[in-house]
Design an enzyme around this catalytic site. Structure first.
Site, mmCIF file in Angstrom:
data_model
loop_
_atom_site.group_PDB
_atom_site.id
_atom_site.type_symbol
_atom_site.label_atom_id
_atom_site.label_comp_id
_atom_site.label_asym_id
_atom_site.label_seq_id
_atom_site.Cartn_x
_atom_site.Cartn_y
_atom_site.Cartn_z
ATOM 1 C CB SER A 1 -11.701 -34.746 33.296
ATOM 2 O OG SER A 1 -12.094 -34.972 31.965
ATOM 3 C CG ASP A 2 -9.709 -40.197 29.669
ATOM 4 O OD1 ASP A 2 -8.491 -39.966 29.693
ATOM 5 O OD2 ASP A 2 -10.250 -40.969 28.856
ATOM 6 C CE LYS A 3 -3.074 -38.031 28.326
ATOM 7 N NZ LYS A 3 -3.310 -38.239 26.889
#
Length: 333
Positions: free
Chosen positions: A220-222
């Site tokens: 996931s993109d933080k």
């Protein structure tokens, strides 16, 4: 867009290609652009329209040879159609489709695989039912109408025997089709949704339970998931001394610098002046009405430094509006 799909003059070193193709992602920076084509009129749209022409349910790649594709269509339209061969072809396609079983390992959701399996079981049931009916009728005919004890057609009683054989075949077909399988799968997916909801895994569609339930690694993109895209200065070196964010008391670097007597006001002002004048004019920070939340606009890194300057009581607007730092030609931001 792939290099093969690009225009011939795009990569020509002697010519410039000042166009952004549709679908291009702009990661950062500012610019002014003029939209010259959208949708099917753009380069990507024209390529998609040419590459996905549909002919009799099959995708035809007509981009490279549109004239040949057009000629094939005209030739096929002018061919004489034989009704007998057409009916035989349709019959053979139907037989081939009936005896073609799906591949459960080809992918798809659990429901799709079970639907395909139910269809395959139904085909197998029909085949077994037809074979059973045929064997029973042939066996009965051989016993009753051939050999030394052969007899004539008895009418209603013989029709009842044939009906019994037909009912037996239909029973095999009905038993073979798993009618309760889709309901059992739906109930199991519904129970899985409730259990996953208790684990704070919100599933919107029931078909997603299979995918989310079997996930072992989630990438996931933080930004926006683990963080809020609001950066904060955690360490600063000012006047030869290092100031660190106090995690225990949640005291910002700005508060630590202001509480230290070693940092003089002139040094702090020069520091904040450098931050304000070396950042874009589109980057701004503003403290909300609650007095605790900062609103960032523009580059996240610049906003973190501008926030530090504001906490040191030297907001960027103080220096940006100062005539001493104005551009004499009016060309810079």
């Amino acid at each position: 867009i792939s290099p093969e799909e690009a225009p011939a003059d795009m990569h020509d070193g002697e010519k410039e290609f000042p166009f952004l193709l549709s679908g291009t992602s702009v990661m950062s920076g500012t610019a002014k652009v003029l939209v010259v084509a959208v949708g099917e009129h753009s380069l990507q749209g024209r390529i998609l329209a040419l590459a996905t022409k549909e002919n009799n349910g099959e995708i035809v790649a007509a981009m490279d040879h549109p004239d040949e594709a057009k000629g094939d269509k005209e030739e096929e339209a002018t061919k004489p159609k034989n009704p007998v061969s057409k009916c035989c072809g349709a019959f053979m396609r139907g037989v081939r489709g009936f005896f073609t079983f799906g591949n459960l390992d080809a992918g798809g959701t659990l429901v799709e695989k079970l639907d395909q399996m139910a269809i395959d079981i139904g085909k197998a049931g029909v085949t077994v039912a037809v074979i059973t009916f045929t064997v029973m009728v042939v066996r009965w005919c051989v016993i009753e109408f051939t050999g030394e004890n052969a007899r004539a057609w008895a009418g209603v009683s013989d029709v009842e025997v044939l009906l019994e054989s037909f009912v037996t075949a239909v029973t095999i077909l009905v038993v073979a089709i798993p009618e309760g399988l889709p309901l059992a799968v739906t109930l199991s997916l519904a129970i899985s949704m409730r259990r996953m909801t208790r684990d704070n895994n919100q599933v919107k569609h029931m078909d997603s339970c299979e995918t989310m339930g079997s996930a072992t690694t989630i990438c996931s993109d933080k930004t926006g998931t683990l963080t809020e895209n609001r950066m904060t200065v955690m360490r600063a070196v000012l006047g030869g001394k290092t100031f660190v964010h106090d995690t225990a008391s949640n005291q910002s670097v700005g508060a630590v610098i202001k509480a230290d007597s070693a940092a003089t006001k002139s040094v702090i002002e020069l520091f904040c002046q450098a931050i304000a004048l070396n950042s874009s004019s589109t980057s701004t920070v503003q403290l909300d009405s609650d007095g605790t939340t900062w609103k960032y606009t523009g580059n996240a890194t610049e906003c973190a430094l501008l926030k530090l300057a504001a906490q040191l009581d030297f907001p960027a607007s103080t220096f940006r509006s100062d005539k001493r730092f104005a551009d004499p030609d009016g060309k810079l931001d």
